[in-house]
Design an enzyme around this catalytic site. Structure first.
Site, short mmCIF file in Angstrom:
data_model
loop_
_atom_site.label_atom_id
_atom_site.label_comp_id
_atom_site.label_asym_id
_atom_site.label_seq_id
_atom_site.Cartn_x
_atom_site.Cartn_y
_atom_site.Cartn_z
N GLN A 141 0.84 -1.19 0.00
CA GLN A 141 0.00 0.00 0.00
C GLN A 141 0.88 1.25 0.00
OE1 GLN A 141 -2.65 0.90 3.44
NE2 GLN A 141 -4.28 0.48 1.98
N GLU A 155 14.11 -2.75 -1.09
CA GLU A 155 13.43 -3.73 -0.23
C GLU A 155 14.17 -5.06 -0.20
OE1 GLU A 155 9.24 -6.11 -0.62
OE2 GLU A 155 9.18 -3.94 -0.91
N SER A 200 14.67 -8.99 -0.35
CA SER A 200 14.06 -9.92 -1.30
C SER A 200 14.33 -11.36 -0.90
CB SER A 200 14.63 -9.69 -2.71
OG SER A 200 14.19 -10.69 -3.60
N ARG A 225 -2.03 8.77 4.72
CA ARG A 225 -2.19 7.53 5.47
C ARG A 225 -2.68 7.71 6.89
NH1 ARG A 225 -3.46 4.94 1.36
NH2 ARG A 225 -1.86 4.84 -0.23
#
Length: 237
Positions: free
Chosen positions: A77, A96, A98, A196
């Protein structure tokens, strides 16, 4: 480096900061070949003016870098917001972990029996009131069984020589915690907080937005007070 725990096993960590409220002021004052060395009342008034009239470029000269540890449903999101929103700020970066490369123990977000929420009555997304505790207990137990089974299958595939990028298919994805670095300008960070912490945002990502706000406001107390339009009640709740 400052850190705030989020949800059951997640966290937000402020890794690095470039700038502060003074950077915002001086990025604006350079137009008149002027510079401030300490924030005073005139500088605070200038920041309020910049925010009120959407003069956003001075807020893009300050950069914040966060390490986020969040369930995949939160990370995705957050990522969709990064690539899809119109915040007129290209200064964002994302890296990120992995499971193509790492095989560390899988960690999952598991809501407690009192944290499960019902579907909303008048919307196809979001959530409503908490479900009753008896149902919540069964839901938590079912999720833990699913995680145990998926983890067992994942480990068995790895033990049989299956590559990590395919073995990960056995892991229940949405609750799987991932670790990522997110770097953005002060404008980008404020936009994330506003988006958010909105009432219709998913509750789990609201918790991450609150943590981002708490970590960032120490270096940008004046700017964030002007840029964040969300009510203070939403931040405190």
């Amino acid at each position: 480096m400052r850190k705030i725990d989020v949800l059951d096993k997640g966290y937000v960590r402020l890794v690095d900061v470039m700038g502060g409220d003074l950077s915002v002021v001086n990025s604006a004052r350079v137009s008149y070949d002027k510079e401030s060395f300490e924030i005073d009342e005139k500088d605070e008034k200038l920041i309020r003016f910049l925010a009120k009239h959407d003069h956003s470029s001075p807020f893009r000269h300050s950069i914040l870098q966060f390490e986020m540890y969040a369930p995949l449903m939160v990370a995705r999101q957050h990522w969709k917001y990064i690539v899809g929103s119109d915040h007129r700020d290209p200064f964002t970066a994302w890296n990120e972990s992995s499971r193509r490369y790492i095989t560390e123990n899988a960690v999952f977000y598991v809501p407690s029996p009192t944290e499960w929420r019902s579907a909303p009555e008048n919307s196809k997304q979001g959530s409503g009131k908490p479900v009753n505790k008896h149902l919540g207990l069964h839901l938590t137990e079912d999720l833990m069984k699913l995680i145990d089974m998926g983890t067992m299958m994942y480990e068995r595939a790895m033990a049989n020589g299956v590559c990590a990028e395919q073995a990960r298919l056995f892991l229940p994805a949405y609750g799987l915690y991932v670790r990522y670095y997110w770097t953005g300008s002060l404008q980008s960070v404020a936009h994330f907080i506003n988006q958010r912490l909105a009432d219709d945002a998913q509750k789990e990502i609201q918790e991450y937005a609150k943590a981002v706000y708490e970590l960032a406001k120490e270096d940008f107390p004046v700017s964030l007070d002007e840029l964040v339009k969300t009510t203070k009640d939403a931040i405190a709740s």
